[in-house]
Design an enzyme around this catalytic site. Structure first.
Site, PDB file in Angstrom:
ATOM      1  N   GLY A  56       0.856  -1.304  -0.047  1.00 54.67           N
ATOM      2  CA  GLY A  56       0.047   0.107   0.066  1.00 54.67           C
ATOM      3  C   GLY A  56       0.912   1.195   0.002  1.00 54.67           C
ATOM      4  O   GLY A  56       1.759   1.099   0.893  1.00 54.67           O
ATOM      5  N   ALA A  57       0.526   2.077  -0.772  1.00 53.64           N
ATOM      6  CA  ALA A  57       1.583   3.339  -1.004  1.00 53.64           C
ATOM      7  C   ALA A  57       1.742   4.107   0.107  1.00 53.64           C
ATOM      8  O   ALA A  57       3.016   4.258   0.332  1.00 53.64           O
ATOM      9  CB  ALA A  57       0.873   4.187  -1.941  1.00 53.64           C
ATOM     10  N   ASP A 243      -1.478   4.859  -5.925  1.00 44.89           N
ATOM     11  CA  ASP A 243      -0.278   4.748  -5.763  1.00 44.89           C
ATOM     12  C   ASP A 243       0.564   5.976  -6.301  1.00 44.89           C
ATOM     13  O   ASP A 243       1.627   6.437  -5.720  1.00 44.89           O
ATOM     14  CB  ASP A 243       0.517   3.377  -6.355  1.00 44.89           C
ATOM     15  N   ASN A 253      -3.217   3.046  -9.847  1.00 48.97           N
ATOM     16  CA  ASN A 253      -3.550   2.329  -8.617  1.00 48.97           C
ATOM     17  C   ASN A 253      -3.726   0.975  -8.991  1.00 48.97           C
ATOM     18  O   ASN A 253      -3.393   0.297 -10.232  1.00 48.97           O
ATOM     19  CB  ASN A 253      -5.069   2.742  -8.332  1.00 48.97           C
ATOM     20  N   LYS A 254      -4.044   0.073  -8.188  1.00 51.54           N
ATOM     21  CA  LYS A 254      -4.025  -1.467  -8.318  1.00 51.54           C
ATOM     22  C   LYS A 254      -4.516  -1.814  -9.757  1.00 51.54           C
ATOM     23  O   LYS A 254      -5.922  -1.351 -10.046  1.00 51.54           O
ATOM     24  CB  LYS A 254      -4.612  -1.819  -7.164  1.00 51.54           C
TER      25      LYS A 254
HETATM   26  C1  RUB Z   1      -1.533  -1.382  -3.451  1.00 49.13           C
HETATM   27  C2  RUB Z   1      -2.742  -0.363  -4.109  1.00 49.13           C
HETATM   28  C3  RUB Z   1      -3.637   0.683  -3.184  1.00 49.13           C
HETATM   29  C4  RUB Z   1      -2.653   1.814  -3.020  1.00 49.13           C
HETATM   30  C5  RUB Z   1      -3.528   2.949  -1.823  1.00 49.13           C
HETATM   31  O1  RUB Z   1      -1.060  -1.897  -4.233  1.00 49.13           O
HETATM   32  O2  RUB Z   1      -2.800  -0.100  -5.237  1.00 49.13           O
HETATM   33  O3  RUB Z   1      -4.792   0.942  -3.561  1.00 49.13           O
HETATM   34  O4  RUB Z   1      -1.345   1.681  -2.744  1.00 49.13           O
HETATM   35  O5  RUB Z   1      -2.812   2.917  -0.976  1.00 49.13           O
HETATM   36  P1  RUB Z   1       0.142  -2.960  -3.590  1.00 49.13           P
HETATM   37  P2  RUB Z   1      -2.840   3.997   0.212  1.00 49.13           P
HETATM   38  O6  RUB Z   1      -0.818  -3.868  -2.638  1.00 49.13           O
HETATM   39  O7  RUB Z   1       0.614  -3.757  -4.749  1.00 49.13           O
HETATM   40  O8  RUB Z   1       1.091  -2.370  -2.717  1.00 49.13           O
HETATM   41  O9  RUB Z   1      -4.191   3.728   0.853  1.00 49.13           O
HETATM   42  O10 RUB Z   1      -1.808   3.833   1.059  1.00 49.13           O
HETATM   43  O11 RUB Z   1      -2.939   5.261  -0.233  1.00 49.13           O
END
Ligand code: RUB
Length: 373
Positions: A56-57, A243, A253-254
């Site tokens: 998650g970013a 992200d 994003n994902k």
């Molecule tokens: C995570 C992903 C999340 C964003 C949002 O991808 O795409 O939607 O990171 O994160 P992965 P945040 O699981 O490959 O890291 O809520 O931290 O902004």
């Protein structure tokens, strides 16, 4: 977030620093077991980012900051020249872990900036402070995102989300899930559609688990079922995380986010992106300049789960030698977005102006509210 571990309710963050140790929830093991892992040095923390023990970013931005703090502490007895070289090498190791999330690169840069004056011990202290400040800023940002986003949620709303942009993807509360948590806290009746999010199943394994922990009503759906529910009028809005957001508002994003956005647009369903300032990258002018991580194809041809013997097992879901591709993110063009939910409030059209105005200049006073709120 509040979670129940062995019958006790605990308040946990996705990760934190204890001196020179970084501790985090091992997200690879969820939902079948809840484990905290300890990373002893910046190389171990970089490993945890790369292998998605934390993900998650927002969470990886904080892990990157803490990794830099570990590197500074590891080099505290070195000469200034050696210290600088060591920190720069650590920065490169951390930058090489995952390419897409802007938060990771910004956290590394903030820590490097903190190390550019004073004696070695002053620099060490400043890097550690910078990493801790990122954590504090992100905690505050998630609370503000919760409040700003909850205003968009009406009583009785059914909200679709993709991937996990919850407390575990950030430091607490989340980005996309923060407004939902807040709306529930305010007494609104809210239901969440959770996309499973193949190949790694962040929706099935993490978002569903977070919502279950907090007693928020939800249903897990296969990725390809989202359009069905949208078409039947069973989705009132979509909220996702991000992200990296380019200066024009294009959103990485994902993988699969783009498809949801197009189908939401076709069905006139509002599509909002919840993200803190750290995710906006004004040096990336549009989405086509965003580097998209391509991960091991084995993530597509295999799946992790609990076997009938109750043990965590990986199974093959495709024939041996199957050719597969595994882009981890996609880019949603601005055309499909209603706006952004940030710690400063909402950004609506024209996005490029709002983004530039809000994040493109230094020195905005804390607590500043954008006119869109
Ligand atoms: C995570 C992903 C999340 C964003 C949002 O991808 O795409 O939607 O990171 O994160 P992965 P945040 O699981 O490959 O890291 O809520 O931290 O902004």
């Amino acid at each position: 977030m509040q979670i129940k571990v062995d019958g006790k309710t605990e308040d946990i963050k996705s990760l934190w620093r204890e001196g020179s140790l970084v501790k985090m929830v091992d997200q690879r093991k969820l939902p079948h077991s809840f484990e905290i892992i300890s990373l002893n040095n910046h190389k171990e923390t970089a490993w945890a980012i790369k292998n998605m023990a934390t993900r998650g970013a927002g969470a990886i931005g904080n892990a990157a900051g803490f990794g830099m703090a570990q590197a500074a502490l590891e080099a505290e007895n070195k000469s200034l020249e050696e210290f600088t070289e060591y920190l720069n090498e650590a920065a490169e190791t951390i930058r090489q872990t995952r390419p897409t999330a802007a938060n990771l690169f910004k956290a590394v840069d903030r820590c490097l900036e903190a190390a550019n004056w004073g004696t070695v011990s002053m620099r060490v202290e400043n890097v550690v402070k910078a990493a801790d400040q990122i954590f504090k800023d992100d905690l505050k940002a998630s609370e503000e995102i919760a409040k700003a986003g909850s205003r968009l949620i009406k009583d009785g709303f059914k909200i679709l989300t993709h991937c996990n942009a919850g407390a575990l993807a950030y430091v607490d509360h989340g980005t996309a899930l923060a407004p939902i948590r807040q709306a529930v806290k305010e007494g609104k009746d809210v239901f969440v559609w959770v996309d499973e999010t193949r190949p790694r199943g962040q929706g099935a394994r993490i978002t569903a688990w977070e919502l279950e922990q907090e007693g928020i009503p939800y249903a897990l759906i296969a990725d390809n079922a989202a359009g069905y529910f949208m078409q039947k009028g069973e989705v009132d809005m979509v909220i996702v995380g991000a992200d990296r957001i380019a200066a024009n508002g294009d959103v990485a994003n994902k993988i699969g986010t783009y498809e949801k956005a197009v189908v939401a647009f076709e069905n006139k369903i509002p599509f909002w992106v919840a993200a803190p300032g750290m995710t906006f990258d004004l040096n990336t002018l549009s989405g086509d300049a965003i580097k998209i991580e391509e991960r091991d194809p084995e993530e597509v041809t295999t799946m992790w789960g609990l076997g009938e013997d109750g043990k965590r097992t990986r199974i093959k879901i495709a024939a041996e030698g199957t050719n597969a591709r595994n882009p981890a993110f996609d880019v949603t063009p601005t055309k499909y977005l209603n706006g952004f939910i940030t710690e400063y409030g909402l950004i609506e059209r024209p996005f490029d102006e709002g983004i530039r105005w809000l994040f493109g200049q230094p020195g905005l006073p804390p607590g500043f509210k954008y006119a869109g709120t």
